[in-house]
Every structure is written in structure tokens, then in C-alpha cells.
Motif scaffolding. Structure first.
Motif, PDB file in Angstrom:
ATOM      1  N   UNK A  23      -3.326   9.130   4.155  1.00 52.36           N
ATOM      2  CA  UNK A  23      -2.338   8.058   4.001  1.00 52.36           C
ATOM      3  C   UNK A  23      -2.800   7.107   2.895  1.00 52.36           C
ATOM      4  N   UNK A  24      -1.886   6.813   1.983  1.00 52.16           N
ATOM      5  CA  UNK A  24      -2.194   5.896   0.874  1.00 52.16           C
ATOM      6  C   UNK A  24      -1.504   4.551   1.100  1.00 52.16           C
ATOM      7  N   UNK A  25      -2.192   3.481   0.761  1.00 55.88           N
ATOM      8  CA  UNK A  25      -1.642   2.118   0.844  1.00 55.88           C
ATOM      9  C   UNK A  25      -1.663   1.578  -0.588  1.00 55.88           C
ATOM     10  N   UNK A  91      -1.805  -3.598   9.329  1.00 53.12           N
ATOM     11  CA  UNK A  91      -1.563  -3.296  10.752  1.00 53.12           C
ATOM     12  C   UNK A  91      -0.338  -2.406  10.904  1.00 53.12           C
ATOM     13  N   UNK A  92       0.723  -2.744  10.165  1.00 52.76           N
ATOM     14  CA  UNK A  92       1.951  -1.939  10.233  1.00 52.76           C
ATOM     15  C   UNK A  92       1.678  -0.518   9.744  1.00 52.76           C
ATOM     16  N   UNK A  93       0.904  -0.421   8.667  1.00 55.53           N
ATOM     17  CA  UNK A  93       0.564   0.916   8.139  1.00 55.53           C
ATOM     18  C   UNK A  93      -0.182   1.728   9.194  1.00 55.53           C
ATOM     19  N   UNK A  94      -1.127   1.076   9.868  1.00 55.66           N
ATOM     20  CA  UNK A  94      -1.939   1.800  10.861  1.00 55.66           C
ATOM     21  C   UNK A  94      -1.123   2.141  12.104  1.00 55.66           C
ATOM     22  N   UNK A  97       1.232   5.135  10.772  1.00 56.37           N
ATOM     23  CA  UNK A  97       0.642   6.410  10.330  1.00 56.37           C
ATOM     24  C   UNK A  97      -0.726   6.705  10.970  1.00 56.37           C
ATOM     25  N   UNK A  98      -1.324   5.695  11.612  1.00 56.68           N
ATOM     26  CA  UNK A  98      -2.579   5.933  12.325  1.00 56.68           C
ATOM     27  C   UNK A  98      -3.832   5.905  11.484  1.00 56.68           C
ATOM     28  N   UNK A  99      -3.693   5.846  10.172  1.00 55.41           N
ATOM     29  CA  UNK A  99      -4.879   5.832   9.317  1.00 55.41           C
ATOM     30  C   UNK A  99      -4.524   5.351   7.908  1.00 55.41           C
ATOM     31  N   UNK A 100      -5.520   4.908   7.173  1.00 57.18           N
ATOM     32  CA  UNK A 100      -5.369   4.636   5.736  1.00 57.18           C
ATOM     33  C   UNK A 100      -6.625   5.191   5.072  1.00 57.18           C
ATOM     34  N   UNK A 101      -6.433   6.070   4.096  1.00 54.18           N
ATOM     35  CA  UNK A 101      -7.564   6.721   3.427  1.00 54.18           C
ATOM     36  C   UNK A 101      -7.712   6.311   1.973  1.00 54.18           C
ATOM     37  N   UNK A 102      -6.573   5.986   1.354  1.00 54.88           N
ATOM     38  CA  UNK A 102      -6.557   5.668  -0.076  1.00 54.88           C
ATOM     39  C   UNK A 102      -5.901   4.309  -0.250  1.00 54.88           C
ATOM     40  N   UNK A 103      -6.554   3.429  -0.985  1.00 57.19           N
ATOM     41  CA  UNK A 103      -5.971   2.108  -1.266  1.00 57.19           C
ATOM     42  C   UNK A 103      -5.858   1.971  -2.779  1.00 57.19           C
ATOM     43  N   UNK A 104      -4.667   1.661  -3.262  1.00 59.51           N
ATOM     44  CA  UNK A 104      -4.488   1.420  -4.693  1.00 59.51           C
ATOM     45  C   UNK A 104      -4.119  -0.049  -4.883  1.00 59.51           C
ATOM     46  N   UNK A 105      -4.954  -0.776  -5.599  1.00 60.70           N
ATOM     47  CA  UNK A 105      -4.685  -2.188  -5.891  1.00 60.70           C
ATOM     48  C   UNK A 105      -3.990  -2.288  -7.235  1.00 60.70           C
ATOM     49  N   UNK A 106      -2.648  -2.305  -7.190  1.00 55.13           N
ATOM     50  CA  UNK A 106      -1.887  -2.332  -8.432  1.00 55.13           C
ATOM     51  C   UNK A 106      -1.079  -3.597  -8.640  1.00 55.13           C
ATOM     52  N   UNK A 107      -0.904  -4.400  -7.597  1.00 54.85           N
ATOM     53  CA  UNK A 107      -0.103  -5.624  -7.738  1.00 54.85           C
ATOM     54  C   UNK A 107      -0.721  -6.518  -8.801  1.00 54.85           C
ATOM     55  N   UNK A 143     -12.094  -3.555   6.632  1.00 53.66           N
ATOM     56  CA  UNK A 143     -12.263  -3.950   8.038  1.00 53.66           C
ATOM     57  C   UNK A 143     -11.454  -3.073   8.979  1.00 53.66           C
ATOM     58  N   UNK A 144     -10.211  -2.796   8.581  1.00 55.56           N
ATOM     59  CA  UNK A 144      -9.280  -2.160   9.527  1.00 55.56           C
ATOM     60  C   UNK A 144      -9.299  -0.641   9.493  1.00 55.56           C
ATOM     61  N   UNK A 145      -9.770  -0.048   8.378  1.00 62.48           N
ATOM     62  CA  UNK A 145      -9.672   1.422   8.282  1.00 62.48           C
ATOM     63  C   UNK A 145     -10.866   2.079   7.601  1.00 62.48           C
ATOM     64  N   UNK A 146     -11.217   1.611   6.420  1.00 62.42           N
ATOM     65  CA  UNK A 146     -12.166   2.370   5.600  1.00 62.42           C
ATOM     66  C   UNK A 146     -13.591   2.343   6.148  1.00 62.42           C
TER      67      UNK A 146
END
Ligand code: NAP
Ligand code: COA
Length: 273
Positions: A23-25, A91-94, A97-107, A143-146
Motif C-alpha cells: 500500500x502506498x501513501x 489512520x484512515x489508510x490503515x 487497507x491494513x498497512x502502509x509500505x510506501x510513502x511518497x512526500x510530494x506535496x 510511528x503508525x506503520x513503518x
């Protein structure tokens, strides 16, 4: 998977199921380069959560991305300057989808203005979105996933600060700080199976960044100055991200990859002279 998913992968040199089960955020994922990055991650098997301030834009983008890739995509509004809203989005993502594996900081935020004409708040606004936003999202995702599951953080940078770029003092300072954070977080979090990398695009055609920062009459001149004689495409930045998020880049961390057709080598302020 719908036949449209094939279209989203067309021309890809990467395996179709590269990110199956991941899952990507993606912050800024509703538009421009980061929408393209999201599409590429999804086309290779990931589900995604995209965030920005506009729920309307996110809903439209999430629907289109799901349609073209056959994967699930959820838009969740948040302001990366506000840690509470970032935490809620994660929290909504988790929950979804139950997990977050990839985070892209593009904002990001940027505009052209000489330092002497910027208000204090103008400078603070850009640094808050780009630099603090990158920290807020990385920290909350840690904190929440990685921390528990490992993963990859990709910070979208720029080449503005390699030399000096007139009229963009806050963005140049902000991206320099982002690159520094990429190295430091890579060092601190590497032992937990977290890689932190960056991508520094040059001018990318058809984006808000170019439309906002490169006056129309200078575009042609800028393209002549770039060694490959053209601006980059969104899918070219997305491909670099796919590589960096894949196991092919398992040894790469703390590094920001420049993808600009040699633009910054050719001139520190392409198109501006
Ligand atoms: P863009 O489409 O305007 O992307 C910026 C995104 O950030 C938008 O989706 C925007 O959505 C979101 N955003 C802005 N402020 C936010 C906030 N406070 N909280 C949450 N989201 C926020 O521009 P782009 O040109 O594709 O740029 C994408 C990335 O590439 C940026 O990091 C930029 O610095 C980098 N970059 C671009 C170029 C280029 O040629 N375009 C070159 C070098 C680097 P909302 O307005 O809906 O919040
Ligand atoms: N020149 C000088 N100052 C500017 C400016 C400009 N072009 N645009 C905004 N500012 C100033 C404002 O005057 C304000 O300062 P003040 O309170 O002292 O008057 C400050 O910046 C914040 O502006 P505001 O519009 O309230 O911020 P915002 O949070 O709504 O928007 C921006 C953030 C300004 C970065 C806006 O351009 C944006 O939303 N950008 C996102 C998209 C983007 O920049 N994409 C390109 C990425 S490379």
C-alpha cells in the motif's frame, strides 16, 4: 484486473506484480507528478491512498486511477502542515487497507518572487509545506506503520538548491532541507528495514510546477538549454520511483536521484537568463 490496467503499464520494463500486496501513501497524489507516481505504483500492483487539501480533486483522481489500473485508491484530504490531519489520514489508510509500505512526500508549494518582496509568512508557508510536511508525514508513517513493518519513503525534491535559483528562495531552502532529512532518516531508520530516498526532477512538461515557474516565452529557450533538448515527462519520474521502491534498489538509501536530462548541469537557472 481490467484491460485498462494493461494500458497503465504499457511500456513498463518492470514486473506487473512488483508491489502486489503493498500500500502506498502519496501526498500531492491528486495532481501532476505525484498522481503519475501513484498511477505507476498502482499499475504494478499497489493499492494507494492519495492526499492533498482538496477532497474534490482527490475523489476525481482516485476514481480515475482505480479505473486505469484496476487497483484500489482512496483520497483522504489533509494538510501536511497540520500533524493531526496527517495522523488522521494515516489512520484512515490503515483502517481501509491494513498497512502502509510506501510513502511518497510530494506535496509542495512554490511561486516566483524575489526575496525582498516576500512576506515573512510567504517564506514560512512554502517551508512549512515542503520541509515540515515531509517530516510530519514521515514521522507519522514511521510511528503508525513503518517502524513495525519496514518500507520505503520517497521524498520528491528538486535541483533548485544545487546552485542558486533566483525568485525561488523558500523552495530552494525547503528542498535542501528535505535532502538533508532524506540522509538523516535513512541513517536513523535503516536498521528497521526502512529505506529513505529522494527523487529530484528537472522541469517536467505539463505540470503545475512548470506552468507556475517557467514563463511561457522562456519554455522553448529552456528546452534548448537542457542537454537532452526536452523537458522530462511525468512517467519518467514515476519510473525512477518504481525502481527506488522496488527490491532492485534494496541497497539504495539516503540518496536523492536526479532525473532531469542533465538540466542542472547545463545551467543553474534554466530558461531564466
Ligand atoms: P502540483 O501538481 O501542484 O503538486 C503539488 C501537490 O501538493 C498538489 O496536489 C497539492 O494539492 C498538494 N499540496 C499543496 N499544499 C499542500 C498541503 N499544505 N497539504 C497537502 N497537500 C498539499 O505540482 P507538481 O509540479 O506536480 O509538483 C509535484 C512535486 O514535484 C513537488 O514536490 C515539486 O516540488 C516537485 N518538482 C516539480 C517539478 C516540475 O517540473 N513540475 C520540478 C522539480 C520538482 P492541493 O492544492 O489540493 O492541496
Ligand atoms: N508571491 C509572493 N507571495 C505570495 C505569493 C506570490 N506569488 N503567493 C502567495 N504568497 C504569500 C501570501 O501573500 C501569504 O503571505 P501573507 O499572509 O503575508 O500575505 C502567504 O504566501 C501564504 O499564502 P496563502 O495563499 O494564504 O497560502 P496557502 O496555504 O493557501 O497556499 C501556496 C500555499 C501559496 C504555496 C499556494 O501557491 C499553493 O497552494 N500551492 C500549491 C501548488 C503548487 O505550488 N504547486 C507547485 C509545486 S512546485
Amino acid at each position: 484486473m481490467s484491460s485498462l490496467a494493461g494500458a497503465a503499464r504499457a511500456g513498463s520494463v518492470f514486473r506487473d506484480d512488483l508491489f502486489e500486496g503493498k500500500v502506498a501513501f502519496v501526498t500531492g497524489g491528486g495532481s501532476g507528478i505525484c498522481r503519475g507516481i501513484t498511477e505507476a505504483l498502482m499499475a504494478h500492483g499497489a493499492d494507494a491512498v492519495i492526499t492533498s487539501r482538496s477532497q474534490e480533486r482527490l475523489d476525481a483522481a482516485a476514481g480515475a486511477l482505480a479505473e486505469t489500473t484496476g487497483r484500489r485508491c482512496l483520497g483522504v484530504a489533509c494538510d501536511v502542515r497540520e500533524p493531526e490531519t496527517v495522523e488522521q489520514a494515516l489512520d484512515t489508510a490503515l483502517e481501509t487497507f491494513g498497512r502502509v509500505d510506501i510513502v511518497v512526500n510530494g506535496a509542495a508549494g512554490n511561486f516566483l518572487a524575489p526575496a525582498a518582496q516576500l512576506s515573512y509568512n510567504a517564506f514560512r508557508t512554502v517551508v512549512s509545506i515542503d520541509t515540515l510536511g515531509t517530516y510530519n508525514v514521515s514521522r507519522a508513517a514511521f510511528d503508525k506503520a513503518l517502524r513495525a513493518g519496514g518500507g520505503v519513503i520517497v521524498n520528491i525534491s528538486a535541483t533548485l538548491h544545487y546552485g542558486a535559483t533566483p525568485l525561488q528562495p523558500p523552495a530552494a531552502a525547503a528542498k535542501a532541507a528535505v535532502d538533508s532529512m532524506t540522509r538523516t532518516l535513512a541513517l536513523e531508520w535503516g536498521a528497521l528495514g526502512i529505506r529513505v530516498v529522494g527523487v529530484a526532477p528537472g522541469p517536467i512538461a505539463g505540470t503545475e510546477g512548470v506552468d507556475r515557474l517557467l514563463p511561457k516565452h522562456l519554455k522553448e529557450k529552456a528546452e534548448k538549454q537542457i542537454p537532452i533538448r526536452r523537458m522530462g515527462r511525468i512517467d519518467e519520474i514515476a519510473s525512477v520511483c518504481v525502481f527506488l521502491c522496488s527490491d532492485a534498489a534494496s541497497l539504495v538509501t539516503g540518496e536523492t536521484v536526479v532525473a532531469d536530462g542533465g538540466a542542472w548541469l547545463a545551467g543553474r537557472s534554466i530558461g531564466m537568463e
